[in-house]
Design a protein around this motif. Structure first.
Motif, mmCIF file in Angstrom:
data_model
loop_
_atom_site.group_PDB
_atom_site.id
_atom_site.type_symbol
_atom_site.label_atom_id
_atom_site.label_comp_id
_atom_site.label_asym_id
_atom_site.label_seq_id
_atom_site.Cartn_x
_atom_site.Cartn_y
_atom_site.Cartn_z
ATOM 1 N N LYS A 1 0.836 -1.198 0.000
ATOM 2 C CA LYS A 1 0.000 0.000 0.000
ATOM 3 C C LYS A 1 0.867 1.243 0.000
ATOM 4 C CE LYS A 1 -4.033 2.070 0.268
ATOM 5 N NZ LYS A 1 -4.962 2.010 -0.872
ATOM 6 N N GLU A 2 0.405 2.265 -0.716
ATOM 7 C CA GLU A 2 1.072 3.565 -0.699
ATOM 8 C C GLU A 2 0.257 4.530 0.157
ATOM 9 O OE1 GLU A 2 3.502 4.991 -4.352
ATOM 10 O OE2 GLU A 2 1.719 3.998 -5.148
ATOM 11 N N PHE A 3 0.966 5.220 1.035
ATOM 12 C CA PHE A 3 0.331 6.198 1.917
ATOM 13 C C PHE A 3 1.014 7.549 1.759
ATOM 14 C CE2 PHE A 3 -0.666 2.219 4.126
ATOM 15 C CZ PHE A 3 -1.987 2.411 4.502
ATOM 16 N N ILE A 4 0.347 8.568 2.282
ATOM 17 C CA ILE A 4 0.904 9.910 2.357
ATOM 18 C C ILE A 4 0.930 10.332 3.826
ATOM 19 C CG2 ILE A 4 0.581 12.348 1.740
ATOM 20 C CD1 ILE A 4 1.427 10.648 -0.612
ATOM 21 N N VAL A 5 2.047 10.908 4.252
ATOM 22 C CA VAL A 5 2.136 11.427 5.619
ATOM 23 C C VAL A 5 1.339 12.720 5.690
ATOM 24 C CG1 VAL A 5 3.667 12.311 7.425
ATOM 25 C CG2 VAL A 5 4.427 10.423 5.963
ATOM 26 N N TYR A 6 0.337 12.773 6.572
ATOM 27 C CA TYR A 6 -0.410 14.015 6.723
ATOM 28 C C TYR A 6 -0.201 14.660 8.093
ATOM 29 C CZ TYR A 6 -4.199 11.816 9.482
ATOM 30 O OH TYR A 6 -4.940 11.165 10.451
ATOM 31 N N GLU A 7 0.505 13.964 8.994
ATOM 32 C CA GLU A 7 0.742 14.569 10.301
ATOM 33 C C GLU A 7 1.868 13.833 11.019
ATOM 34 O OE1 GLU A 7 -1.849 15.876 14.260
ATOM 35 O OE2 GLU A 7 -2.534 14.208 13.005
ATOM 36 N N VAL A 8 2.774 14.594 11.601
ATOM 37 C CA VAL A 8 3.780 14.038 12.510
ATOM 38 C C VAL A 8 3.228 14.239 13.918
ATOM 39 C CG1 VAL A 8 6.160 14.119 13.315
ATOM 40 C CG2 VAL A 8 5.644 14.640 10.919
ATOM 41 N N ILE A 9 2.735 13.161 14.537
ATOM 42 C CA ILE A 9 2.036 13.329 15.820
ATOM 43 C C ILE A 9 2.964 13.165 17.021
ATOM 44 C CG2 ILE A 9 -0.185 12.638 14.885
ATOM 45 C CD1 ILE A 9 0.216 9.904 16.129
ATOM 46 N N ALA A 10 4.162 12.628 16.794
ATOM 47 C CA ALA A 10 5.098 12.493 17.913
ATOM 48 C C ALA A 10 6.517 12.358 17.377
ATOM 49 C CB ALA A 10 4.750 11.291 18.786
ATOM 50 N N ARG A 11 7.432 12.971 18.096
ATOM 51 C CA ARG A 11 8.859 12.837 17.812
ATOM 52 C C ARG A 11 9.579 12.908 19.153
ATOM 53 N NH1 ARG A 11 12.629 16.777 13.957
ATOM 54 N NH2 ARG A 11 14.615 15.734 14.407
ATOM 55 N N GLU A 12 10.028 11.761 19.627
ATOM 56 C CA GLU A 12 10.583 11.676 20.972
ATOM 57 C C GLU A 12 11.988 11.088 20.936
ATOM 58 O OE1 GLU A 12 7.890 9.292 23.161
ATOM 59 O OE2 GLU A 12 6.174 10.622 22.870
ATOM 60 N N GLU A 13 12.820 11.571 21.829
ATOM 61 C CA GLU A 13 14.172 11.031 21.937
ATOM 62 C C GLU A 13 14.149 9.804 22.845
ATOM 63 O OE1 GLU A 13 18.711 12.414 23.178
ATOM 64 O OE2 GLU A 13 17.056 13.846 23.236
ATOM 65 N N LEU A 14 14.650 8.686 22.326
ATOM 66 C CA LEU A 14 14.720 7.462 23.116
ATOM 67 C C LEU A 14 16.004 7.398 23.918
ATOM 68 C CD1 LEU A 14 13.374 4.744 20.641
ATOM 69 C CD2 LEU A 14 12.181 5.791 22.557
ATOM 70 N N THR A 15 17.099 7.499 23.203
ATOM 71 C CA THR A 15 18.434 7.550 23.799
ATOM 72 C C THR A 15 19.232 8.576 23.020
ATOM 73 O OG1 THR A 15 19.267 5.793 22.350
ATOM 74 C CG2 THR A 15 18.348 5.111 24.479
ATOM 75 N N LYS A 16 20.426 8.834 23.452
ATOM 76 C CA LYS A 16 21.263 9.782 22.731
ATOM 77 C C LYS A 16 21.523 9.255 21.320
ATOM 78 C CE LYS A 16 25.526 12.454 23.019
ATOM 79 N NZ LYS A 16 26.762 12.726 23.798
ATOM 80 N N GLY A 17 21.096 10.040 20.336
ATOM 81 C CA GLY A 17 21.303 9.658 18.947
ATOM 82 C C GLY A 17 20.185 8.817 18.357
ATOM 83 N N ALA A 18 19.135 8.547 19.123
ATOM 84 C CA ALA A 18 18.017 7.741 18.616
ATOM 85 C C ALA A 18 16.694 8.417 18.935
ATOM 86 C CB ALA A 18 18.053 6.344 19.219
ATOM 87 N N GLU A 19 15.844 8.544 17.923
ATOM 88 C CA GLU A 19 14.524 9.136 18.070
ATOM 89 C C GLU A 19 13.462 8.176 17.553
ATOM 90 O OE1 GLU A 19 14.579 13.848 17.543
ATOM 91 O OE2 GLU A 19 15.379 12.815 15.788
#
Length: 255
Positions: A89-107
């Motif tokens: 399936k092809e999708f389109i991103v319409y919203e970035v609902i979360a962007r969190e840092e897990l560890t240093k250098g990883a999100e």
């Protein structure tokens, strides 16, 4: 149930790419990346398939794309243990609902998705008059320019009666939603026609014809765990879990 699956809902992402909205030739291959969540939402009352995906990025790949919205996501996935049955399936991103840092250098990025077909609809207008059966009008709108969906992805029940309609500068899906309220199924005489999208394609079908389809899956609302024996702990039966209803809601009659 095939061997290899450990719990209901376990999935394997076989292909995952993201194309930049500003530079379509810039394609990020995330096949093999850690996808912690991937949900798909289908409804016979919705003209689009929705999705949600969470991806762990430990190489700043998503940050460097960057993800701003309207990026194209191409995904192929399957249930673990059933690798011969995959869904693309092809999708389109319409919203970035979360962007969190897990560890240093990883999100971890969590993105809301909508089907590519729905986005194409919002970017297209038709200005045209038709004199034909409603089913032929819908077929003409969906399978010819500018929409031009493959006929194999369009499922239309034949309707009775000839209609003369005019659509001045109208989104294709809005035109079809209007036609759905006026259509009468040719075979059953049912006036209840649904226009919706599924992973299979675009549907313009009567409710009665959907009822006549073979049963695809049976579900239950009982406990999905079973006892192994006296004094032993419970063990999950994966096939039962696959059939278990997670939740039920009944809309208020006052709405």
């Amino acid at each position: 149930m095939s061997d290899g699956i450990q719990y209901a809902g376990e999935f394997s992402v076989d292909t995952l790419t993201i194309s930049s909205a500003k530079s379509p030739d810039k394609i990020l291959n995330l096949t093999g990346a850690a996808v912690t969540q991937f949900d798909i939402y289908e409804s016979i009352f919705s003209t689009s398939v929705l999705g949600k995906i969470s991806i762990i990025d430990d190489n700043n790949l998503l940050s460097n794309l960057p993800i701003l919205g309207q990026e194209r996501i191409n995904i192929e996935f399957s249930t673990v243990g059933l690798d011969d049955i995959s869904i693309k399936k092809e999708f389109i991103v319409y919203e970035v609902i979360a962007r969190e840092e897990l560890t240093k250098g990883a999100e971890i990025f969590t993105l809301n998705l909508v089907s590519l077909e729905f986005l194409q609809n919002t970017r297209t207008e038709i200005s045209k008059s038709f004199t034909d059966t409603i089913s032929n009008i819908v077929r003409n709108i969906l399978t010819t320019e500018p929409i031009d969906y493959p006929s194999s992805k369009v499922f239309i029940d034949e309707t009775s009666g000839i209609r003369k309609v005019n659509f001045p500068s109208c989104y294709p899906y809005k035109a079809i939603e209007r036609l759905a309220t006026e259509s009468v199924d040719k075979n059953s005489g049912s006036p209840f026609t649904l226009f919706f999208e599924s992973l299979e394609g675009i549907h313009f079908q009567s409710l009665l014809s959907l009822y006549k389809n073979p049963i695809a899956q049976e579900f239950n609302s009982g406990d999905a765990t079973v006892l192994l024996g006296e004094g032993q702990t419970k063990s999950n039966d994966i096939e039962d879990e696959m059939q278990r209803i997670i939740g039920v809601s009944v809309p208020s009659q006052n709405n």
